[in-house]
Design a protein around this motif. Sequence first.
Motif, PDB file in Angstrom:
ATOM      1  N   ALA A  71      69.138  18.133  -9.481  1.00 37.72           N
ATOM      2  CA  ALA A  71      69.031  19.589  -9.494  1.00 37.72           C
ATOM      3  C   ALA A  71      67.631  19.988  -9.034  1.00 37.72           C
ATOM      4  O   ALA A  71      66.673  19.265  -9.272  1.00 37.72           O
ATOM      5  N   PRO A  72      67.516  21.108  -8.361  1.00 35.00           N
ATOM      6  CA  PRO A  72      66.184  21.551  -7.950  1.00 35.00           C
ATOM      7  C   PRO A  72      65.317  21.809  -9.180  1.00 35.00           C
ATOM      8  O   PRO A  72      65.825  22.168 -10.241  1.00 35.00           O
ATOM      9  N   PRO A  73      64.025  21.596  -9.046  1.00 36.84           N
ATOM     10  CA  PRO A  73      63.155  21.805 -10.213  1.00 36.84           C
ATOM     11  C   PRO A  73      63.202  23.258 -10.678  1.00 36.84           C
ATOM     12  O   PRO A  73      63.352  24.170  -9.877  1.00 36.84           O
ATOM     13  N   LYS A  74      63.072  23.413 -11.974  1.00 37.36           N
ATOM     14  CA  LYS A  74      63.081  24.766 -12.539  1.00 37.36           C
ATOM     15  C   LYS A  74      61.780  25.463 -12.206  1.00 37.36           C
ATOM     16  O   LYS A  74      60.707  24.879 -12.275  1.00 37.36           O
ATOM     17  N   LYS A  75      61.900  26.718 -11.832  1.00 40.80           N
ATOM     18  CA  LYS A  75      60.720  27.513 -11.516  1.00 40.80           C
ATOM     19  C   LYS A  75      60.235  28.181 -12.802  1.00 40.80           C
ATOM     20  O   LYS A  75      61.019  28.706 -13.585  1.00 40.80           O
ATOM     21  N   ALA A  76      58.947  28.131 -12.990  1.00 39.42           N
ATOM     22  CA  ALA A  76      58.366  28.761 -14.172  1.00 39.42           C
ATOM     23  C   ALA A  76      58.564  30.266 -14.086  1.00 39.42           C
ATOM     24  O   ALA A  76      58.449  30.860 -13.016  1.00 39.42           O
ATOM     25  N   PRO A  77      58.876  30.894 -15.199  1.00 38.59           N
ATOM     26  CA  PRO A  77      59.062  32.347 -15.180  1.00 38.59           C
ATOM     27  C   PRO A  77      57.743  33.054 -14.890  1.00 38.59           C
ATOM     28  O   PRO A  77      56.672  32.591 -15.286  1.00 38.59           O
ATOM     29  N   GLU A  78      57.844  34.151 -14.174  1.00 36.16           N
ATOM     30  CA  GLU A  78      56.660  34.952 -13.884  1.00 36.16           C
ATOM     31  C   GLU A  78      56.435  35.924 -15.031  1.00 36.16           C
ATOM     32  O   GLU A  78      57.355  36.603 -15.475  1.00 36.16           O
ATOM     33  N   VAL A  79      55.198  35.966 -15.503  1.00 34.04           N
ATOM     34  CA  VAL A  79      54.857  36.818 -16.636  1.00 34.04           C
ATOM     35  C   VAL A  79      53.675  37.695 -16.240  1.00 34.04           C
ATOM     36  O   VAL A  79      52.664  37.202 -15.750  1.00 34.04           O
ATOM     37  N   ASP A  80      53.827  39.005 -16.445  1.00 35.46           N
ATOM     38  CA  ASP A  80      52.734  39.942 -16.188  1.00 35.46           C
ATOM     39  C   ASP A  80      51.966  40.125 -17.494  1.00 35.46           C
ATOM     40  O   ASP A  80      52.311  40.964 -18.328  1.00 35.46           O
ATOM     41  N   VAL A  81      50.954  39.284 -17.659  1.00 34.06           N
ATOM     42  CA  VAL A  81      50.187  39.284 -18.905  1.00 34.06           C
ATOM     43  C   VAL A  81      49.483  40.616 -19.123  1.00 34.06           C
ATOM     44  O   VAL A  81      49.355  41.088 -20.262  1.00 34.06           O
ATOM     45  N   MET A  84      51.529  43.122 -21.017  1.00 33.30           N
ATOM     46  CA  MET A  84      51.985  42.741 -22.359  1.00 33.30           C
ATOM     47  C   MET A  84      51.118  43.399 -23.433  1.00 33.30           C
ATOM     48  O   MET A  84      49.930  43.667 -23.221  1.00 33.30           O
ATOM     49  N   SER A  85      51.739  43.617 -24.573  1.00 36.06           N
ATOM     50  CA  SER A  85      50.982  44.134 -25.717  1.00 36.06           C
ATOM     51  C   SER A  85      50.166  42.991 -26.328  1.00 36.06           C
ATOM     52  O   SER A  85      50.374  41.826 -26.007  1.00 36.06           O
ATOM     53  N   GLU A  87      50.312  41.855 -29.337  1.00 36.87           N
ATOM     54  CA  GLU A  87      51.199  40.982 -30.117  1.00 36.87           C
ATOM     55  C   GLU A  87      51.974  40.019 -29.205  1.00 36.87           C
ATOM     56  O   GLU A  87      52.147  38.850 -29.533  1.00 36.87           O
ATOM     57  N   GLU A  88      52.419  40.531 -28.058  1.00 38.21           N
ATOM     58  CA  GLU A  88      53.155  39.683 -27.114  1.00 38.21           C
ATOM     59  C   GLU A  88      52.253  38.580 -26.544  1.00 38.21           C
ATOM     60  O   GLU A  88      52.679  37.435 -26.400  1.00 38.21           O
ATOM     61  N   ARG A  89      50.999  38.948 -26.263  1.00 37.09           N
ATOM     62  CA  ARG A  89      50.058  37.942 -25.747  1.00 37.09           C
ATOM     63  C   ARG A  89      49.765  36.887 -26.813  1.00 37.09           C
ATOM     64  O   ARG A  89      49.675  35.698 -26.511  1.00 37.09           O
ATOM     65  N   GLU A  90      49.644  37.302 -28.047  1.00 37.65           N
ATOM     66  CA  GLU A  90      49.404  36.347 -29.146  1.00 37.65           C
ATOM     67  C   GLU A  90      50.603  35.401 -29.295  1.00 37.65           C
ATOM     68  O   GLU A  90      50.435  34.196 -29.495  1.00 37.65           O
ATOM     69  N   ALA A  91      51.815  35.948 -29.205  1.00 36.54           N
ATOM     70  CA  ALA A  91      53.019  35.114 -29.309  1.00 36.54           C
ATOM     71  C   ALA A  91      53.089  34.122 -28.142  1.00 36.54           C
ATOM     72  O   ALA A  91      53.440  32.947 -28.324  1.00 36.54           O
ATOM     73  N   LEU A  92      52.734  34.589 -26.956  1.00 37.49           N
ATOM     74  CA  LEU A  92      52.715  33.716 -25.786  1.00 37.49           C
ATOM     75  C   LEU A  92      51.675  32.619 -25.952  1.00 37.49           C
ATOM     76  O   LEU A  92      51.938  31.443 -25.675  1.00 37.49           O
ATOM     77  N   LYS A  93      50.511  32.986 -26.428  1.00 35.14           N
ATOM     78  CA  LYS A  93      49.443  32.012 -26.646  1.00 35.14           C
ATOM     79  C   LYS A  93      49.885  30.949 -27.653  1.00 35.14           C
ATOM     80  O   LYS A  93      49.674  29.750 -27.440  1.00 35.14           O
ATOM     81  N   LYS A  94      50.543  31.381 -28.732  1.00 32.22           N
ATOM     82  CA  LYS A  94      51.023  30.457 -29.752  1.00 32.22           C
ATOM     83  C   LYS A  94      52.067  29.492 -29.154  1.00 32.22           C
ATOM     84  O   LYS A  94      52.019  28.290 -29.397  1.00 32.22           O
ATOM     85  N   LYS A  95      52.971  30.030 -28.370  1.00 35.62           N
ATOM     86  CA  LYS A  95      54.011  29.200 -27.747  1.00 35.62           C
ATOM     87  C   LYS A  95      53.388  28.176 -26.789  1.00 35.62           C
ATOM     88  O   LYS A  95      53.786  27.006 -26.779  1.00 35.62           O
ATOM     89  N   LEU A  96      52.403  28.606 -26.008  1.00 33.33           N
ATOM     90  CA  LEU A  96      51.731  27.693 -25.087  1.00 33.33           C
ATOM     91  C   LEU A  96      51.001  26.580 -25.836  1.00 33.33           C
ATOM     92  O   LEU A  96      51.025  25.412 -25.425  1.00 33.33           O
TER      93      LEU A  96
END
Length: 111
Positions: A71-81, A84-85, A87-96
């Motif tokens: 299968a072709p490699p998965k493309k990383a989702p594009e995120v407009d940081v 983001m609010s 809280e959303e940036r904090e959640a993203l940072k935690k996930k990373l």
Amino acid sequence: MLTELEATLKKVLLAGIGAVAVTAEKADEIIKELVKKGEITVEQGKALNEELKHRAQEAAKKAQPTEPLAAPPKKAPEVDVDAMSREEREALKKKLEELEAKEGDGKDDIF
């Protein structure tokens, strides 16, 4: 872009198809030589040659993959940081950070 494994498998597949083609050519030469020596008739040689060609074509068809090797490699989702609010940036940072910790453990199941 093909991965190293896909490239190797493709080379093996092409080598197999090439071997079938060379074998068919050699068989044709042998049949012509037998006809020339009179060991088989011209008609028998033609029939044998056609059968060998048919078998070579069938082998080549079976050797060709009907679907992609991987299968072709998965493309990383594009995120407009920037959009983001906080809280959303904090959640993203935690996930990373969690994903980086998993990579450190040798786990590659990011997606």
